[in-house]
Enzyme design. Structure first.
Site, PDB file in Angstrom:
ATOM      1  CB  CYS A 187      22.302  38.228  35.805  1.00 15.61           C
ATOM      2  SG  CYS A 187      20.814  38.621  36.526  1.00 15.61           S
TER       3      CYS A 187
ATOM      4  CG  HIS B  93      22.171  35.560  31.882  1.00 16.24           C
ATOM      5  ND1 HIS B  93      22.096  36.604  32.596  1.00 16.24           N
ATOM      6  CD2 HIS B  93      21.991  36.207  30.531  1.00 16.24           C
ATOM      7  CE1 HIS B  93      21.700  37.800  32.170  1.00 16.24           C
ATOM      8  NE2 HIS B  93      21.702  37.480  30.644  1.00 16.24           N
TER       9      HIS B  93
END
Length: 459
Positions: free
Chosen positions: A76, A134
């Site tokens: 990610c 993130h």
């Protein structure tokens, strides 16, 4: 005479302002949509049979499907760091995911890096983000500290979809900097916020970064989506199907909103998954070997669609290798705001997708992920991933599943690719932080599974 001259000057000035306003509005809107942990084979245009994805597929029908589309990291956060900067994230130490919030004061996209959002904001765009960030949870790493003027989403790597099922104070859903009192299923909420952003800025030039956490764990699907898949017997796959269907509906709502505001023809759209699907969410990578957190094709080759009606051809495929690093230079070129400092690893794809340039956009693509590595040069790929103790060589044109190691048969190709990778690797920096324990354990598990699978195949 003076009055006539003054009137003419005023009219000229007014006309100039009008033309400036028209020119500003003529700048294309930019929409980047990111799915999370999607399987390569889990959209209709890639052959999926059990999940209807008409809205995602429409971007291929109305635009271009890149059959060799990659991301620069197999999971990610590194992929998102590369997307936001147009640079290999290993150049600035963002090699691994941050840990769960709070990660620490220096864990996040380095402040030395300029984001696509900041560049477009500086060019006069209204910038908004909806979804998963993130890239650090400290205030200095927050999206609104990195070029976004509006934000709704969460800062960590994963989040419950039903807000009464485990929301934590360290990773709340935020509106700008403050926790939001959210009641909707999270994918639906992201659709609501994205369409509202488009409505608010219908008369502006805007950049919207829409980053779903679907179909990342936890596996939560609303009943209305599960009901569409009563015939799917595996409960985990059924939940995955429901989550994919919810994301496709959300994307459909966004595309419909563009149509309602007559913005479709003036909007450049990218769609990509942040990495390949992992086994834990019952995704399918189809013919590709490996999965998330691996430098096999199943970890880094992803659905990759580009739409810009009237500017790019419709219903075409593009077969040369491209990567999500290309988003930044392509978007800036479309906006007429190309960066002053030529430090991108990505390239402007527009002339390639418009068939104005026939050469490949990239001679070579590279990956470094801890002890794993890969390099693709032409159709050849040298890869050391989970399960192999030394690099192996594959011809992806003939062997997309990476089944036949050509290291012995083609030693000169092997040597050439290894030398190219070594030279590139010397330009990188050490990771700014190490992989979180959970990710490290998962990578180790994947490596052991890979070794077992390989041993079984050789029996």
């Amino acid at each position: 005479m003076r009055m006539a001259f003054s009137l003419a000057a005023c009219l000229s000035a007014a006309l100039a302002l009008l033309l400036d306003a028209q020119t500003a509005h003529a700048k294309p809107n930019i929409l980047i949509i990111v799915g999370d942990d999607m399987g390569y084979a889990d959209i209709g245009v890639h052959g999926c049979k059990d999940i209807a994805t008409p809205n995602i597929d429409s971007m291929a029908k109305n635009g271009i499907r890149c059959t060799n589309g990659y991301v620069s990291g197999p999971y990610c956060s590194p992929t998102r760091a590369g997307l936001m900067t147009g640079r290999y994230q290993t150049r600035f130490g963002h090699e691994f995911n941050p840990g769960p919030p709070p990660e620490g004061p220096d864990v996040g996209l380095p402040l030395t890096e300029t984001t696509l959002a900041q560049r477009l904001k500086d060019a006069g765009y209204k910038t908004g983000m909806v979804g998963k960030w993130h890239l650090g949870s400290e205030r200095k790493f927050h999206p609104m500290s990195r070029g976004f003027q509006e934000y709704f989403g969460f800062l960590g790597g994963a989040h419950p979809y039903f807000l009464n099922q485990g929301d934590t104070p360290n990773n709340p859903v935020l509106r700008e900097f403050e926790p939001a009192d959210e009641k909707e299923y999270l994918t639906d909420a992201f659709a609501r916020e994205a369409t509202a952003f488009i409505d608010r800025h219908a008369k502006d030039s805007w950049f919207l970064y829409l980053t779903f956490n679907a179909v990342h764990t936890p596996m939560h699907a609303a009943d209305k989506y599960l009901a569409r898949f009563k015939d799917v017997s595996d409960p985990q796959r059924r939940t995955y199907c429901g989550m994919m269907s919810a994301m496709d509906d959300a994307i459909g709502a966004v595309l419909k909103k563009l149509d309602e505001n007559r913005l479709t023809d003036n909007t450049l759209i990218f769609f990509v998954s942040d990495n390949g699907g992992p086994p834990v969410n019952a995704s399918s990578n189809g013919p590709l070997h490996g999965h998330k957190a691996q430098t096999w094709e199943g970890g880094i080759r992803v659905p990759y669609l580009v739409q810009w009606k009237g500017t790019l051809p419709a219903g075409k495929t593009y077969d040369q290798p491209v990567i999500q690093l290309d988003f930044s230079p392509t978007c800036l070129a479309a906006a007429g705001a190309e960066a002053k400092e030529p430090n991108f690893d990505g390239v402007n794809l527009l002339p390639y997708l418009q068939n104005k340039v026939t050469a490949p956009p990239h001679e070579t693509l590279y990956w470094r992920f801890g002890q794993q590595m890969a390099i693709r040069h032409g159709n050849y790929k040298l890869v050391k991933a989970a399960g192999n103790d030394k690099p192996e060589l594959y011809d992806l044109a003939a062997d997309i599943g990476e089944t036949k190691d050509l290291s012995i048969a083609k030693p000169e190709v092997y040597k050439d690719l290894q030398a190219r990778y070594d030279a590139w690797n010397k330009t990188l920096v050490e990771p700014r932080w190490q992989a979180p324990n959970a990710a490290a354990k998962a990578a180790k598990k994947a490596q052991n599974q890979g070794k077992k699978a390989k041993a079984a195949a050789n029996k």
